[in-house]
Scaffold this active site. Structure first.
Site, mmCIF file in Angstrom:
data_model
loop_
_atom_site.group_PDB
_atom_site.id
_atom_site.type_symbol
_atom_site.label_atom_id
_atom_site.label_comp_id
_atom_site.label_asym_id
_atom_site.label_seq_id
_atom_site.Cartn_x
_atom_site.Cartn_y
_atom_site.Cartn_z
ATOM 1 N N GLU A 261 0.885 -1.184 0.000
ATOM 2 C CA GLU A 261 0.000 0.000 0.000
ATOM 3 C C GLU A 261 0.910 1.218 0.000
ATOM 4 O O GLU A 261 1.329 1.689 1.055
ATOM 5 C CB GLU A 261 -0.887 -0.001 1.252
ATOM 6 C CG GLU A 261 -1.787 -1.211 1.388
ATOM 7 C CD GLU A 261 -3.016 -1.136 0.494
ATOM 8 O OE1 GLU A 261 -3.254 -0.089 -0.139
ATOM 9 O OE2 GLU A 261 -3.741 -2.144 0.432
ATOM 10 N N CYS A 295 -2.477 9.311 2.179
ATOM 11 C CA CYS A 295 -2.064 8.673 0.926
ATOM 12 C C CYS A 295 -3.056 9.031 -0.175
ATOM 13 O O CYS A 295 -2.703 9.083 -1.350
ATOM 14 C CB CYS A 295 -1.974 7.167 1.103
ATOM 15 S SG CYS A 295 -3.457 6.442 1.800
HETATM 16 P P1 NAD Z 1 7.968 5.596 4.788
HETATM 17 O O1 NAD Z 1 8.057 4.816 3.538
HETATM 18 O O2 NAD Z 1 9.069 6.523 5.129
HETATM 19 O O3 NAD Z 1 7.822 4.597 6.049
HETATM 20 C C1 NAD Z 1 6.758 3.679 6.140
HETATM 21 C C2 NAD Z 1 7.184 2.498 6.990
HETATM 22 O O4 NAD Z 1 8.153 1.736 6.288
HETATM 23 C C3 NAD Z 1 7.837 2.868 8.314
HETATM 24 O O5 NAD Z 1 7.454 1.927 9.287
HETATM 25 C C4 NAD Z 1 9.313 2.764 8.004
HETATM 26 O O6 NAD Z 1 10.116 2.524 9.150
HETATM 27 C C5 NAD Z 1 9.330 1.576 7.073
HETATM 28 N N1 NAD Z 1 10.435 1.549 6.121
HETATM 29 C C6 NAD Z 1 10.990 2.594 5.476
HETATM 30 N N2 NAD Z 1 11.954 2.158 4.643
HETATM 31 C C7 NAD Z 1 11.989 0.820 4.745
HETATM 32 C C8 NAD Z 1 12.779 -0.205 4.137
HETATM 33 N N3 NAD Z 1 13.719 0.093 3.255
HETATM 34 N N4 NAD Z 1 12.535 -1.488 4.481
HETATM 35 C C9 NAD Z 1 11.572 -1.800 5.368
HETATM 36 N N5 NAD Z 1 10.816 -0.873 6.002
HETATM 37 C C10 NAD Z 1 11.022 0.420 5.686
HETATM 38 O O7 NAD Z 1 6.564 6.381 4.742
HETATM 39 P P2 NAD Z 1 5.990 7.483 5.749
HETATM 40 O O8 NAD Z 1 6.713 8.769 5.546
HETATM 41 O O9 NAD Z 1 5.885 6.937 7.121
HETATM 42 O O10 NAD Z 1 4.471 7.616 5.195
HETATM 43 C C11 NAD Z 1 4.117 8.379 4.081
HETATM 44 C C12 NAD Z 1 4.045 7.554 2.817
HETATM 45 O O11 NAD Z 1 3.192 6.423 3.010
HETATM 46 C C13 NAD Z 1 3.435 8.310 1.664
HETATM 47 O O12 NAD Z 1 4.121 7.990 0.477
HETATM 48 C C14 NAD Z 1 1.995 7.804 1.611
HETATM 49 O O13 NAD Z 1 1.361 7.945 0.367
HETATM 50 C C15 NAD Z 1 2.197 6.376 1.985
HETATM 51 N N6 NAD Z 1 0.979 5.765 2.515
HETATM 52 C C16 NAD Z 1 0.290 4.900 1.699
HETATM 53 C C17 NAD Z 1 -0.904 4.360 2.152
HETATM 54 C C18 NAD Z 1 -1.707 3.453 1.273
HETATM 55 O O14 NAD Z 1 -2.615 2.809 1.785
HETATM 56 N N7 NAD Z 1 -1.435 3.336 -0.016
HETATM 57 C C19 NAD Z 1 -1.374 4.663 3.427
HETATM 58 C C20 NAD Z 1 -0.638 5.519 4.224
HETATM 59 C C21 NAD Z 1 0.545 6.078 3.752
#
Ligand code: NAD
Length: 510
Positions: A261, A295
């Site tokens: 997601e 998102c």
């Molecule tokens: P992020 O990608 O920085 O982090 C999300 C999660 O992933 C965190 O728990 C982080 O620690 C983990 N993470 C980051 N890099 C990783 C890696 N290389 N390997 C494993 N885990 C890793 O995102 P954010 O800043 O917390 O949230 C915002 C983003 O999330 C936006 O792009 C938004 O669109 C997206 N989002 C999508 C949905 C959806 O349902 N499509 C919902 C909410 C947020």
């Protein structure tokens, strides 16, 4: 509100959930004023390894609990959530910076998905399939999968976990949650409420108590370790496209499953026939709500040339009335950005837009004197000459790019010409336009709305998006199937052994 007030209030809220934190190595801040509200203990790979082993042990017990009984645990959890909705919603506001209404809304979403899952626990239907051979019965049944790894983003610190957790639990799976390291308190609070539900459930073994639902606190490195672990058959990861691009190959390498997601870049088309009163309200909520940090936030607006000036003028008036400030104060509609990096990304995008000839309204920092360590901005309306590479990327901040169009088919083509495919909408009163947008040649997104903005999904429908958004589906409809393994069984109740496709394969063994 002073810094000290937030610190004390957080402590009181955590106490309501029965959490007493001793000082840890991960400081937790509030985007409201940038102050430190707690510190939690980070987990390392060895901790995660132990947790995964505990999740495996719990799975052995949980998978044979009848699904309606599993549903009873989820029902009890929903009761805890109802009871603590105010407190948990407030914690979401303090830790993620959402306005109170939205913090409470997230908890309501948790309650809703629990209710859905309770019903589902009696409806994990398989099929009976007609066999081509006589004396055969063919069945498709669904069985629990194992420990599910759940990686979540900061901006929905409780709801997204619950979409996964409630469904996975009734499906017979166990939960390993790695929340964003920006919002660990919300995760600890959810798990504390879940532990209370287990207490009331009665008869849970020590293995179940320990391993049914666990929280692993840390950053990307811990997420990577979870993704790489063969004992975790499904990793459901929510976050940026960048994160998904790292997690997906790691899980694929070991031939595991993912639900992804990821980022969105959501568009709306407002046609000549649109009800502009409705459109203005929907645009405002979708583009400005949660300070543009959903998102599904509206980021691209395509307006028919004939109504563009009128709509833009109305939007500017509406934007001017939006109250920006402390998300805990009633009446505030826009709270802070999550932190400095989000502010910097927003300013960078606005500078690029100006360089590309855009007209920018708003976007500047506000309330910096009151909160020098927090980042409040006026949401930006950016009138772009065209959809450039800048518009094609997701900037996680309240920027709405506005573009004009003349022909709906062209507008749909431009709408679809971005890498992401999460949410979209059209405002129209023309049946043909609405049907076109929702048809195969229309929007290419996972969520396609008519006369409703792209954000604010209900849990009943499957939620997720296409292309770089990752293709995953969570919550309602038949998303539950991703959390189970499918079994096809053929039972022979005859005294014969015909092979399928009429194949003969026999020796005289008498
Ligand atoms: P992020 O990608 O920085 O982090 C999300 C999660 O992933 C965190 O728990 C982080 O620690 C983990 N993470 C980051 N890099 C990783 C890696 N290389 N390997 C494993 N885990 C890793 O995102 P954010 O800043 O917390 O949230 C915002 C983003 O999330 C936006 O792009 C938004 O669109 C997206 N989002 C999508 C949905 C959806 O349902 N499509 C919902 C909410 C947020």
């Amino acid at each position: 509100m002073t810094t000290d007030t937030l610190f004390r209030e957080t402590g009181a809220l955590l106490a309501e959930f029965g959490i007493a934190l001793s000082d840890g190595d991960l400081p937790v801040g509030s985007p409201i004023d940038g102050s430190r509200i707690a510190a939690v203990q980070r987990h390392d790979r060895a901790d995660l390894d132990r947790m995964t082993a505990a999740a495996e042990r719990a799975f052995i017990a949980w998978r044979s609990v009848p699904p309606p009984r599993r549903g009873e645990l989820v029902r009890l959890f929903a009761e805890e959530l109802r009871h603590h909705k105010q407190a948990l919603g407030r914690l979401v506001s303090i830790e993620a910076g959402k306005i109170l209404e939205e913090g409470q809304g997230e908890v309501q979403e948790m309650i809703d998905i629990c209710d859905f899952a309770v019903g589902l626990s009696r409806q994990l239907y398989g099929r009976v399939i007609a066999s081509e051979r006589p004396g055969r019965r063919m069945l498709e049944t669904w069985h629990p999968l194992g420990p599910v790894g759940i990686i979540t983003a900061f901006n929905f610190p409780v709801a997204v976990w619950s979409w996964n957790a409630a469904i996975a639990l009734v499906c017979g799976d166990t939960l390993l949650w790695k929340p964003s390291d920006k919002t660990p308190l919300c995760a600890l609070a959810c798990n504390a409420l879940f532990a209370r539900a287990i207490d009331r459930f009665g008869g849970a073994s020590e293995d179940l108590r320990r391993g049914l639902s666990q929280v692993a606190i840390g950053g990307p490195e811990l997420g990577r370790a979870l993704a790489a672990d063969r004992r975790v058959p499904l990793v459901s990861a929510t976050g940026s496209t960048r994160m998904g691009g790292t997690v997906a190959p790691v899980v694929a390498q070991r031939l595991g499953r993912t639900i992804l997601e990821l980022g969105g870049n959501n568009g709306m088309i407002v046609t000549q026939s649109a009800d502009l009163d409705l459109a203005v309200r929907a645009i405002l909520f979708a583009a400005v709500g949660t300070a543009g940090q959903r998102c599904t936030s509206l980021r691209r607006l395509f307006v028919h040339d004939s109504i563009a000036d009128t709509l833009l003028a109305r939007l500017q008036r509406a934007y001017a009335q939006v109250r920006i400030g402390d998300p805990l104060e009633p009446g505030t509609l826009v709270g802070p950005l999550i932190g400095e990096h989000a502010f910097a990304a927003m300013q960078q995008a606005l500078a690029e837009a100006r360089a590309e000839g855009a007209e920018v309204f708003g976007g500047e920092r506000v309330l910096a004197e009151r909160w020098p360590d927090a980042y409040y901005v006026r949401p930006a309306l950016v009138v772009m000459p065209a959809q450039t590479a800048l518009v094609e990327r997701e900037t996680f901040a309240p920027i709405l790019y506005v573009m004009r169009y003349r022909d709906l088919t062209d507008a749909i083509a431009v709408h679809n010409a971005v890498p992401q495919g999460l949410a979209s909408s059209i405002f129209t009163t023309d049946l043909r336009e609405a049907e076109l947008f929702t048809a195969a040649e229309g929007s290419d997104c996972g969520i396609v709305n008519v006369n409703i903005g792209p954000s604010g999904a209900e849990i009943g429908g499957a939620f997720g998006g296409e292309k770089e958004t990752g293709g995953g589906r969570e919550a309602g409809s038949d998303s539950w199937k991703a959390y189970m393994r499918r079994m096809t069984t053929t039972i022979n109740y005859s005294r014969d052994l015909p092979l399928s496709q009429g194949i003969r394969f026999a020796v005289d063994a008498s």
